[in-house]
Enzyme design. Structure first.
Site, PDB file in Angstrom:
ATOM      1  CB  SER A  64      60.180   7.759 -59.535  1.00  0.00           C
ATOM      2  OG  SER A  64      59.990   6.440 -59.131  1.00  0.00           O
ATOM      3  CG  ASP A 280      57.852   5.553 -54.860  1.00  0.00           C
ATOM      4  OD1 ASP A 280      58.695   4.947 -55.549  1.00  0.00           O
ATOM      5  OD2 ASP A 280      57.093   6.432 -55.314  1.00  0.00           O
ATOM      6  CG  ASN A 372      55.704  -0.920 -60.057  1.00  0.00           C
ATOM      7  OD1 ASN A 372      55.479  -0.770 -58.863  1.00  0.00           O
ATOM      8  ND2 ASN A 372      55.122  -0.172 -60.981  1.00  0.00           N
TER       9      ASN A 372
END
Ligand code: NG1
Ligand code: ZN
EC number: 5.4.2.3
Length: 542
Positions: A64, A280, A372
């Site tokens: 990520s 994402d 976030n």
């Protein structure tokens, strides 16, 4: 099952002796060079989980927003959800078993979970653009193959795209086609139909600048762009051709440093957004006429979306219940605005999307976002059916509104938070409401806040309760925090061990940036003193 063969092949993906890893908030994450054995073993585990659930299981190779040198792996459960908790424990046991104990641990899992080894297994695999990801995904495939599982390797995918593939395959294609074109078509069709309803008289052609963190988002956005170009033109920055993944750019950088990414020119009042390394997460931002930077985080995205959905429901007179789910990191102003101005119920869960996702499933329409920028909207089957029916039955304007809701259902990735899908929803809402980014930003003013990290010998000495807002151990820590919080106005602070990094995270907010910074620093010192800090004492200043 020939366990001796497994033992033999396992030795080809040997575990470095003594290495201990934990299946955390987002699977395993560490330096890429320590992960080969974990990948092989997660291939094995995915086959067992697939046999047990009689469903397709996903394996995603990514770390990520973490640095390029890191990597990670997580398993995706049948409906695109995060792995069930008991299997997270199995994953940890299996990843940490020394070579000679592998057989025993595997048999233990098979027996405990009553896995029928005769059952077929199917695993789908995706990976991000890290240099280490391709080789590591082959180690996953080795694990799958040894246990005679079938597999499909999608190669490069965003994390949410892999979740989408798993969901599609386990709902016999009802949710969508389990191909990359299927994903592009489903989302783009919904987006184009939705934005057609925006009155574009006098509107400039919509453009958006997107910082892709030098990651997979750039590749996939470029592939997808022409499917939705009627409604939106995207300008991709940090596409990976020059810079390093997540380095000085991407959603995590922008959110935690509260400043624009490198590698993107921003003119005043231009709408910009950043994805993270596996696409994402998304955050928006702009520079005002005075050159000041304004961040629009996950909380404000959730606010925009929930107010829009509430308006649409009101227009068709349907009272489906809406709930917004946040974590302790949500800005206090967002929670207040949602509860007091918008009158929507807000819930707080522990960090980690699996907790938010789970809670959001309790509502007809569950909106969940982490500050976030990781989030999505879940529509219950009942809500979906009702809306579909109304889109057929209602007349004129109301029917139009119900159709818009139908498109919104299709536009959200219901399997996972998805930067591409969230970007398209946001763009559609701004167009439909005729809102500029400044007007959106002005919904409420964020309380100044600061996030810090503290290194301690063992972060597990910190245990929390009340959705991580209170520390119950080590003794005295919460009392110390309470004392510090009292010194500032509109203040709040909490600490928790990170699930993805070997650090304790500190969060503080207060009425001014100076106060938030100073409170965060003082809390860091308390953590350092009371929870076994290592290395240099936290220093003030950022
Ligand atoms: P940890 O390291 O447990 O704080 C971080 C994020 C989570 C979630 C996971 C997975 C913060 C404060 N924490 O978890 O919200 O996104 O990574 O990627 O943003
Ligand atoms: Zn991510």
């Amino acid at each position: 099952m020939d366990l001796d063969v497994i033992t033999k092949y396992s030795a080809l993906h040997a575990k470095p002796g003594g290495l201990i890893l934990q299946y955390g908030t987002a699977g395993f994450r560490t330096k890429a060079e320590h992960l080969d054995h974990v990948m092989f073993r997660m291939g094995l585990l995915a086959v067992l989980r697939s046999k047990q659930t009689k469903s397709t299981i996903g394996v995603m190779v990514t770390a990520s927003h973490n640095p390029e040198e890191d990597n990670g792996v997580k398993l995706v459960d049948p409906l695109g959800e995060m792995l069930a908790p008991s299997w997270e424990e199995h994953a940890t046991c299996l990843a940490n078993a020394e070579e000679q104990d592998m057989q025993r641990v595997l048999i233990g899992i098979i027996e405990k979970e009553a896995v029928n080894l005769q059952q077929d297994a199917f695993v789908v695999i995706g990976r991000d653009t890290r240099p280490s990801s391709e080789k590591l995904s082959h180690s996953v495939i080795d694990g799958v193959t040894i246990l005679r599982g079938q597999f499909h390797d999608y190669g490069l995918l965003t994390t949410p795209q892999l979740h989408y593939m798993v969901y599609c395959r386990n709902t016999s294609g009802q949710y969508g086609k389990a191909t990359i074109e299927g994903y592009y078509q489903k989302l783009s069709k919904a987006f184009v139909e939705l934005t057609k309803q925006a009155s574009c008289s006098g509107d400039e052609y919509r453009t958006l600048k997107v910082d892709c963190a030098n990651g997979i988002g750039a590749l996939k956005l470029r592939e997808m762009e022409h499917y939705f170009s009627q409604g939106l033109s995207v300008h991709v920055f940090n596409d990976g051709t020059k810079g390093k993944l997540n380095h000085l750019c991407g959603a995590d950088f922008v959110k935690s440093h509260q400043k624009p990414p490198e590698g993107m020119e921003m003119k005043s009042n231009e709408r910009c957004c950043s994805f993270d390394g596996d696409a994402d997460r998304i955050v928006y931002y702009y520079r005002d006429a005075d050159g000041h930077f304004h961040l629009i985080d996950g909380d404000k995205i959730a606010t925009l979306i929930s107010s829009f959905l509430k308006e649409l429901l009101l227009e068709i007179g349907e009272n489906l219940n809406i709930g917004v789910v946040q974590t302790a990191y949500a800005n206090g102003s967002s929670t207040r605005y949602l509860e007091e101005v918008m009158k929507v119920p807000v819930y707080c869960t522990k960090t980690g999307v699996k907790h938010l996702h789970h809670k959001a499933q309790e509502f007809d329409i569950g909106i969940y976002f982490e500050a976030n920028g990781h989030g999505t909207v879940l529509f219950s089957k009942v809500a979906e059916m009702k809306i579909k029916q109304l889109a057929k039955e209602l007349e004129d304007n109301k029917r139009k509104v119900a159709k818009m809701l139908e498109n919104i259902i299709d536009l959200f990735n219901q399997a996972a938070g998805d930067a591409i899908s969230d970007m398209l929803v946001t763009e559609a809402i701004l167009a439909l409401k005729g809102l500029t980014i400044q007007q959106w930003d002005a919904l409420y003013t964020d309380l100044p806040n600061r996030q810090l990290k503290v290194k301690v010998a063992d972060r597990q000495v910190i245990n929390t309760t009340d959705a991580e807002r209170q520390a119950v151990t080590p003794p005295g820590l919460q009392e110390a925090i309470n004392g510090l919080v009292k010194k500032y106005r509109l203040s709040r602070a909490f600490v928790r061990p990170s699930g993805t990094e070997d650090v304790v995270r500190v969060y503080a907010e207060a009425d001014s940036q100076e106060s938030a910074d100073s409170l965060a620093h003082e809390v860091s010192l308390a953590v350092f003193q009371l929870a076994g800090g290592v290395g240099e004492r936290p220093q003030p200043g950022f």
